[in-house]
Design a protein around this motif. Structure first.
Motif, short mmCIF file in Angstrom:
data_model
loop_
_atom_site.label_atom_id
_atom_site.label_comp_id
_atom_site.label_asym_id
_atom_site.label_seq_id
_atom_site.Cartn_x
_atom_site.Cartn_y
_atom_site.Cartn_z
N GLN A 66 0.84 -1.20 0.00
CA GLN A 66 0.00 0.00 0.00
C GLN A 66 0.87 1.25 0.00
OE1 GLN A 66 -2.36 -0.46 3.52
NE2 GLN A 66 -3.83 -1.87 2.56
N PRO A 67 0.48 2.30 -0.74
CA PRO A 67 1.27 3.52 -0.78
C PRO A 67 1.25 4.23 0.58
CG PRO A 67 -0.25 3.42 -2.64
CD PRO A 67 -0.66 2.35 -1.69
N THR A 68 2.38 4.80 0.93
CA THR A 68 2.42 5.71 2.06
C THR A 68 1.80 7.04 1.63
OG1 THR A 68 4.58 6.56 1.41
CG2 THR A 68 4.55 4.63 2.87
N GLU A 69 1.76 8.00 2.53
CA GLU A 69 1.21 9.31 2.17
C GLU A 69 2.01 9.93 1.02
OE1 GLU A 69 0.27 13.67 4.23
OE2 GLU A 69 0.79 11.94 5.48
N ALA A 70 3.34 9.86 1.11
CA ALA A 70 4.18 10.38 0.02
C ALA A 70 4.00 9.54 -1.25
CB ALA A 70 5.64 10.36 0.44
N GLY A 71 3.85 8.21 -1.07
CA GLY A 71 3.66 7.34 -2.23
C GLY A 71 2.35 7.62 -2.95
N ALA A 72 1.27 7.88 -2.17
CA ALA A 72 -0.02 8.17 -2.79
C ALA A 72 0.04 9.44 -3.62
CB ALA A 72 -1.10 8.28 -1.71
N GLU A 73 0.75 10.45 -3.09
CA GLU A 73 0.89 11.71 -3.83
C GLU A 73 1.67 11.50 -5.12
OE1 GLU A 73 2.78 16.19 -3.21
OE2 GLU A 73 2.62 14.80 -1.51
N LEU A 74 2.75 10.72 -5.04
CA LEU A 74 3.56 10.45 -6.23
C LEU A 74 2.78 9.60 -7.24
CD1 LEU A 74 6.29 10.60 -7.70
CD2 LEU A 74 6.96 8.52 -6.47
N LEU A 75 1.99 8.66 -6.75
CA LEU A 75 1.28 7.74 -7.63
C LEU A 75 0.37 8.48 -8.60
CD1 LEU A 75 0.54 4.85 -8.45
CD2 LEU A 75 -1.20 4.87 -6.64
N VAL A 76 -0.35 9.49 -8.10
CA VAL A 76 -1.25 10.25 -8.97
C VAL A 76 -0.48 10.87 -10.12
CG1 VAL A 76 -2.80 12.23 -9.09
CG2 VAL A 76 -2.91 10.68 -7.13
N SER A 77 0.64 11.52 -9.81
CA SER A 77 1.43 12.19 -10.85
C SER A 77 2.04 11.19 -11.82
CB SER A 77 2.53 13.04 -10.21
OG SER A 77 1.97 14.08 -9.43
N VAL A 78 2.53 10.06 -11.30
CA VAL A 78 3.15 9.06 -12.17
C VAL A 78 2.12 8.48 -13.14
CG1 VAL A 78 4.23 6.78 -12.23
CG2 VAL A 78 5.00 8.49 -10.58
N GLN A 79 0.91 8.17 -12.65
CA GLN A 79 -0.11 7.61 -13.52
C GLN A 79 -0.53 8.61 -14.60
OE1 GLN A 79 -3.03 6.28 -10.61
NE2 GLN A 79 -2.27 4.18 -10.75
N GLN A 80 -0.66 9.89 -14.24
CA GLN A 80 -0.99 10.91 -15.23
C GLN A 80 0.11 11.01 -16.29
OE1 GLN A 80 -1.60 14.42 -12.85
NE2 GLN A 80 -3.75 13.93 -12.42
N ALA A 81 1.37 10.99 -15.84
CA ALA A 81 2.48 11.10 -16.77
C ALA A 81 2.56 9.90 -17.71
CB ALA A 81 3.79 11.25 -16.00
N LEU A 82 2.35 8.69 -17.18
CA LEU A 82 2.38 7.49 -18.02
C LEU A 82 1.25 7.50 -19.04
CD1 LEU A 82 3.28 4.73 -15.40
CD2 LEU A 82 4.77 5.71 -17.16
N THR A 83 0.08 8.00 -18.63
CA THR A 83 -1.05 8.10 -19.56
C THR A 83 -0.73 9.06 -20.70
OG1 THR A 83 -2.63 7.62 -17.81
CG2 THR A 83 -3.48 8.70 -19.78
N LEU A 84 -0.13 10.21 -20.37
CA LEU A 84 0.25 11.19 -21.39
C LEU A 84 1.30 10.61 -22.34
CD1 LEU A 84 0.39 14.48 -19.27
CD2 LEU A 84 -1.29 13.88 -21.03
N LEU A 85 2.28 9.92 -21.78
CA LEU A 85 3.31 9.31 -22.61
C LEU A 85 2.73 8.27 -23.56
CD1 LEU A 85 6.24 8.84 -20.05
CD2 LEU A 85 6.27 10.28 -22.11
N SER A 86 1.83 7.43 -23.05
CA SER A 86 1.22 6.40 -23.87
C SER A 86 0.41 7.02 -25.00
CB SER A 86 0.31 5.52 -22.99
OG SER A 86 -0.33 4.54 -23.77
N ALA A 87 -0.37 8.06 -24.69
CA ALA A 87 -1.17 8.72 -25.72
C ALA A 87 -0.28 9.37 -26.77
CB ALA A 87 -2.08 9.76 -25.08
#
Length: 310
Positions: A66-87
């Protein structure tokens, strides 16, 4: 090792973190990324060391990572970035993939009864080729106006439109009576006498004695008293629609009616009395057309379809 505060961690490490956080397991993340579990673990340790924080709670009493508080914050940005890269990568691939456009012309009956389902199968097999189908009621396709690449021409021996040396022979026709399976029971479908009890449907077709009920009346040896004026309709597709609806018996031109027979919407009658057709189809390509991969692919596909068993 000292890292710059503005340095972005390796993409592989960020992907490993996102997969574990989303899937809750190093093993599942490893399977998705096609790497070993130890490789995923190494990427996570390197990322946490790089950022100087713990990103995931795992092990101990925690069954699922499970993500920590810092991990949860990073996860949102990483998923957005990966989606943009894929598109972005998908758009680049699509822009770099060459697309082709073919314009073909065909008479209405061949288009509706034979070509339409096959064009659908061709496009599924060749998603990079777009096909535009135009109709010509005569033997005069609009080559220039519609920028045609290919035309299907209905020809007969000694007919008004002579073949050209470059024409590619597609298929011949044969004629057999057909009707809805609900109109005549199976045990009577090989008995010519059954024809006198049902309406005859006839296509208005020039110079084609095999599509005339007068020819079939004599061929089946029916008495003159059984002659009936047929219901004459324009276009084979109209005749076929009426036959499917149970209006009467039609003189079907094969292979144009093969699809309806295969679907069980029509059945042939007295097939032993089948007559060869006066007409056949050729493929004519536009002269001096620039060469590419699209037109040969379509022609090869159509020839294979025409040669396939009914």
């Amino acid at each position: 090792m000292a890292y710059s505060s503005s340095r972005t961690p390796p993409l592989a490490a960020l992907r490993a973190f996102e997969a574990v956080a989303r899937l809750g397991s190093l093993s599942r993340a490893a399977a998705e990324l096609s790497v070993t579990k130890s490789a995923v673990s190494h990427q996570l340790r390197s990322l946490e060391a790089d950022l100087g924080v713990s990103l995931l709670r795992r092990g101990g009493t925690t069954r699922r990572a499970q993500p920590t508080e810092a991990g949860a914050e990073l996860l949102v940005s990483v998923q957005q970035a990966l989606t943009l890269l894929s598109a972005a990568c998908g758009n680049i691939r699509a822009a770099g993939r060459q697309r082709f456009r073919l314009n073909v012309s065909v008479n209405p009956s061949l288009a509706a009864l034979w070509l339409a389902p096959r064009i659908g199968r061709f496009i599924e097999a060749h998603p990079d080729i777009d096909v535009q189908v135009y109709l010509h009621p005569s033997q005069d396709p609009a080559w220039n106006e519609q920028d045609l690449d290919l035309a299907f021409l209905h020809q007969r021996k000694n007919g008004p439109h002579q073949p050209q040396p470059s024409d590619i022979w597609l298929m011949t026709e044969s004629v057999v009576p057909v009707c809805s399976p609900t109109l005549i029971e199976p045990g009577m479908r090989d008995d010519p006498s059954v024809f006198a009890r049902h309406r005859w449907l006839e296509e208005k077709h020039v110079a084609s004695p095999e599509t005339s009920w007068r020819t079939w009346h004599e061929r089946m040896g029916l008495p003159e008293a059984d002659w009936q004026p047929p219901l004459v309709l324009s276009g084979l597709s109209t005749v076929v629609s009426a036959a499917v609806a149970g209006v009467g018996i039609a003189l079907g031109r094969m292979p144009l009616v093969d699809e309806e027979i295969a679907r069980g919407r029509l059945v042939p009658l007295v097939p032993r009395l089948r007559l060869p057709g006066s007409w056949g189809y050729v493929i004519r390509m536009r002269p001096n057309r620039p060469h590419d991969a699209a037109l040969p692919a379509l022609v090869e596909f159509l020839l294979d379809e025409a040669a396939a068993p009914a």
